[in-house]
Enzyme design. Structure first.
Site, mmCIF file in Angstrom:
data_model
loop_
_atom_site.group_PDB
_atom_site.id
_atom_site.type_symbol
_atom_site.label_atom_id
_atom_site.label_comp_id
_atom_site.label_asym_id
_atom_site.label_seq_id
_atom_site.Cartn_x
_atom_site.Cartn_y
_atom_site.Cartn_z
ATOM 1 N N GLU A 227 40.799 47.476 48.126
ATOM 2 C CA GLU A 227 40.202 47.244 46.805
ATOM 3 C C GLU A 227 39.327 48.446 46.538
ATOM 4 O O GLU A 227 38.256 48.599 47.134
ATOM 5 C CB GLU A 227 39.411 45.929 46.799
ATOM 6 C CG GLU A 227 39.038 45.456 45.406
ATOM 7 C CD GLU A 227 37.668 45.928 44.963
ATOM 8 O OE1 GLU A 227 37.620 46.965 44.249
ATOM 9 O OE2 GLU A 227 36.678 45.297 45.315
ATOM 10 N N CYS A 261 32.675 47.979 40.863
ATOM 11 C CA CYS A 261 34.028 48.455 40.585
ATOM 12 C C CYS A 261 34.600 47.802 39.336
ATOM 13 O O CYS A 261 35.417 48.399 38.641
ATOM 14 C CB CYS A 261 34.926 48.213 41.795
ATOM 15 S SG CYS A 261 34.879 46.519 42.420
#
Length: 453
Positions: A227, A261
């Site tokens: 990720e 993010c």
């Protein structure tokens, strides 16, 4: 040495000596031995222990939140919410892990055939500093409930958080060594991945770190979940309530002081409302309150490290040099901590760092689109593909547009967020694999076929 430093005042909190190769070897072997027993435990037994962790998180949320606040600078109310979310994911997998990993009977030419989900073994997690508890728990809860053992290599600037998480599992009564923290630097990670008793690795972090981890794991033929970064588009169509959506946009950008993010980063606004939206956006950013992260009134404080602040400033300056207009902020604050002014860049175009790169801090990029079609093209004109959102009064149109976003998580009239019930992850340079939900717990298992004559 591994150093814990308060980013708000630059004070050194404590230091730790990095573990040597012998200690790392010992911990890996201990984790493997613990796994051999843990994999035989029932889901009910694992769930009972996982619920105890959830209880401890709630009991200790004030002290754990304070630890996040002083060690990585997280605003206190966001730190409290993070601890509560960790308890939620523990309860979620304690409730559903057995159901998610139930054997599935398949009718074939065998007298009996089925698919089972067996744990892999020791899983290494390389985790970032920005959500120092949540990132770990969204890996640890499903992995441990699946019967794996866990080794945590946390970011080097949050060692106290890493040790506090390990203590939660110990205090909850988990078997000794089933969850362990490795106090090591980035240079020691490759050897851990290569160890024959480490069966898989998951990383949340930068694109560069993901490439390195994937390369080593690939050479060793080990499963990975990555990720990575994101440059999430926030598409605003001309039929919205400008004031309301501008307020949501600022909230979406400034989550965790912009160090997320999935924080919205590229605000792609229809030309018909671009100027009005930009004005409202700037005003909402201007009203944000700077202060000590412990104070309830504080909206934003310091970034996590000075080098990250300096890198962000270089991206801002390069974008302005390339033609972007700075409507607000644009420079570091005069403060001993790693503080940066909330910044709004307008007229951002492809080719500028503010468009092409991930801005990991309190900087927003405003981008004008002449039509809905161009807005979609601009949204997908990115190497990243983690999250994205569409804002419109026409939810059907918004859904149709969201389906065309090249992202792992698409939201309509909502800020992108992670939820234990939904899979989380990205495409393109934002990584691969999924965390959370049924898909997350099935990442680190052996999907094994059984065929019996």
């Amino acid at each position: 040495m591994i150093e814990s430093r308060n980013p708000y005042n630059n004070e050194v909190l404590t230091t730790y000596e990095a573990e040597d190769a012998g200690r790392i070897e010992q911990k890996i072997n201990q984790a493997h031995e613990a796994f051999l027993d843990w994999r035989r435990r029932s889901f009910d037994e694992r769930a009972g222990l996982m619920r105890k962790v959830a209880d401890l998180l709630r009991e200790r949320k004030e002290s754990l939140a304070q630890l996040m606040t002083v060690e990585m600078g997280k605003v206190r109310r966001e730190a409290i919410a993070e601890v509560e979310k960790c308890a939620w994911v523990c309860d979620y997998y304690a409730t559903y892990a057995g159901q998610f990993l139930t054997e599935e009977v398949v009718r074939t030419d065998a007298s009996r055939s089925y698919v089972r989900f067996a744990p892999l073994g020791v899983v290494l997690a390389v985790m970032p500093w920005n959500f120092p508890f949540w990132q770990v728990f969204r890996f640890a809860a499903p992995s441990l409930m699946a019967g794996n053992a866990a080794l945590l290599k946390h970011a080097s600037n949050v060692p106290q958080c890493a040790l506090a998480i390990e203590k939660l599992f110990v205090d909850a009564g988990f078997p000794e060594h089933i969850f362990q923290t490795l106090l090591i630097g980035a240079g020691a990670v490759e050897a851990v991945i290569r160890h024959d008793k480490v069966r898989a690795v998951t990383l949340t972090g930068s694109e560069a770190a993901g490439r390195k981890v994937a390369a080593v794991a690939g050479e060793c033929l080990k499963k990975t979940v990555l990720e990575l970064g994101g440059s999430d588009p926030f598409i605003v169509l001309p039929d919205v309530d400008i004031e309301a959506v501008a307020a949501k946009a600022v909230q979406a950008r400034m989550i965790n002081n912009g160090q997320s993010c999935i924080a919205a980063k590229r605000f792609i606004v229809h030309a018909g409302i671009y100027d009005s939206f930009a004005e409202a956006f700037v005003e909402h950013m201007r009203k944000l309150r700077f202060g000590k992260p412990e104070d309830e009134a504080t909206d934003y404080a310091a970034m996590a490290r000075h080098d990250l602040r300096d890198e962000l400033h270089a991206q801002v300056q390069a974008s302005i040099k390339a033609g972007a207009t700075c409507l607000l902020g644009g420079k570091p604050m005069e403060h001993p901590g790693a503080c940066y002014e909330p910044t709004v860049l307008a007229g951002v175009l492809p080719g500028m760092p503010a468009f092409d790169e991930e801005l990991f801090g309190p900087v927003a990029a405003l981008i004008k689109a002449s039509s809905t079609e161009e807005a979609l093209q601009l949204a997908n004109r990115s190497a990243y593909g983690l999250g994205g959102s569409v804002w419109t009064a026409d939810t059907l149109k918004g859904e149709q547009l969201a389906q065309q976003l090249e992202v792992g998580c698409a939201f309509v009239n909502g800020i992108v967020k992670s939820d234990p019930r939904l899979p989380f992850g990205g495409v393109k340079h934002s990584g691969y694999g999924r965390e959370l939900s049924i898909f997350g717990i099935r990442e680190f298992v052996n999907i094994q076929t059984l065929w019996i004559a």
